[in-house]
Write a protein that holds these residues in place. Structure first.
Motif, PDB file in Angstrom:
ATOM      1  N   ALA A  12       0.954  -1.352  -0.034  1.00  0.00           N
ATOM      2  CA  ALA A  12      -0.146   0.098   0.122  1.00  0.00           C
ATOM      3  C   ALA A  12       0.816   1.325   0.218  1.00  0.00           C
ATOM      4  O   ALA A  12       0.632   2.094  -0.677  1.00  0.00           O
ATOM      5  N   ILE A  13       1.673   0.977   0.717  1.00  0.00           N
ATOM      6  CA  ILE A  13       2.871   2.444   0.697  1.00  0.00           C
ATOM      7  C   ILE A  13       3.431   2.467  -0.686  1.00  0.00           C
ATOM      8  O   ILE A  13       3.486   3.726  -1.171  1.00  0.00           O
ATOM      9  N   ARG A  31      -0.831   9.852   2.350  1.00  0.00           N
ATOM     10  CA  ARG A  31      -1.662   8.694   2.475  1.00  0.00           C
ATOM     11  C   ARG A  31      -0.449   7.587   2.681  1.00  0.00           C
ATOM     12  O   ARG A  31      -0.850   6.600   3.501  1.00  0.00           O
ATOM     13  N   ALA A  32       0.682   7.638   2.281  1.00  0.00           N
ATOM     14  CA  ALA A  32       1.846   6.680   2.375  1.00  0.00           C
ATOM     15  C   ALA A  32       2.150   7.409   3.871  1.00  0.00           C
ATOM     16  O   ALA A  32       2.564   6.315   4.605  1.00  0.00           O
ATOM     17  N   ARG A  33       2.398   8.226   4.246  1.00  0.00           N
ATOM     18  CA  ARG A  33       2.801   8.808   5.490  1.00  0.00           C
ATOM     19  C   ARG A  33       2.164   8.168   6.452  1.00  0.00           C
ATOM     20  O   ARG A  33       2.745   7.783   7.588  1.00  0.00           O
ATOM     21  N   VAL A  34       0.645   8.075   6.800  1.00  0.00           N
ATOM     22  CA  VAL A  34      -0.022   7.511   7.768  1.00  0.00           C
ATOM     23  C   VAL A  34       0.171   6.073   7.770  1.00  0.00           C
ATOM     24  O   VAL A  34      -0.069   5.499   8.874  1.00  0.00           O
ATOM     25  N   SER A  62      -6.430   4.400   3.936  1.00  0.00           N
ATOM     26  CA  SER A  62      -5.312   4.454   2.975  1.00  0.00           C
ATOM     27  C   SER A  62      -4.830   2.879   2.544  1.00  0.00           C
ATOM     28  O   SER A  62      -4.669   2.591   1.402  1.00  0.00           O
ATOM     29  N   LEU A  63      -5.063   1.885   3.535  1.00  0.00           N
ATOM     30  CA  LEU A  63      -4.736   0.638   3.076  1.00  0.00           C
ATOM     31  C   LEU A  63      -6.183  -0.047   2.233  1.00  0.00           C
ATOM     32  O   LEU A  63      -5.712  -0.634   1.231  1.00  0.00           O
ATOM     33  N   SER A  64      -7.142   0.148   2.582  1.00  0.00           N
ATOM     34  CA  SER A  64      -8.244  -0.132   1.718  1.00  0.00           C
ATOM     35  C   SER A  64      -8.234   0.439   0.269  1.00  0.00           C
ATOM     36  O   SER A  64      -8.395  -0.493  -0.657  1.00  0.00           O
TER      37      SER A  64
END
Length: 74
Positions: A12-13, A31-34, A62-64
């Motif tokens: 996801a990242i 989104r990647a930072r979280v 973000s994952l979903s």
């Protein structure tokens, strides 16, 4: 109970790194930072999975979104 693997979080990242603009200082996009926080904690604690209900709403979103994307061009 829904869980995510460390590989899914890494995927996801990478998805967000490829699909969203980051800052000029090479910072990760929001989104990647979280996801980087939980990813780092999992590495530090040598955890292979994390429960979805322990993640923040932003992390779950973000994952979903990243994991449910279809590969481009298919």
């Amino acid at each position: 109970m829904n869980t995510y693997t460390i590989g899914q979080i890494e995927d996801a990242i990478n998805y967000w790194r490829e699909h969203q603009a980051s800052g000029e200082d090479a910072a990760l996009c929001p989104r990647a930072r979280v996801l980087a926080d939980i990813y780092g904690a999992m590495i530090y604690n040598r955890e292979e999975t994390v429960l979805a209900n322990t993640l923040s709403p932003a992390q779950n979103e973000s994952l979903s979104l990243a994991l449910n994307q279809q590969p481009l061009g298919l």
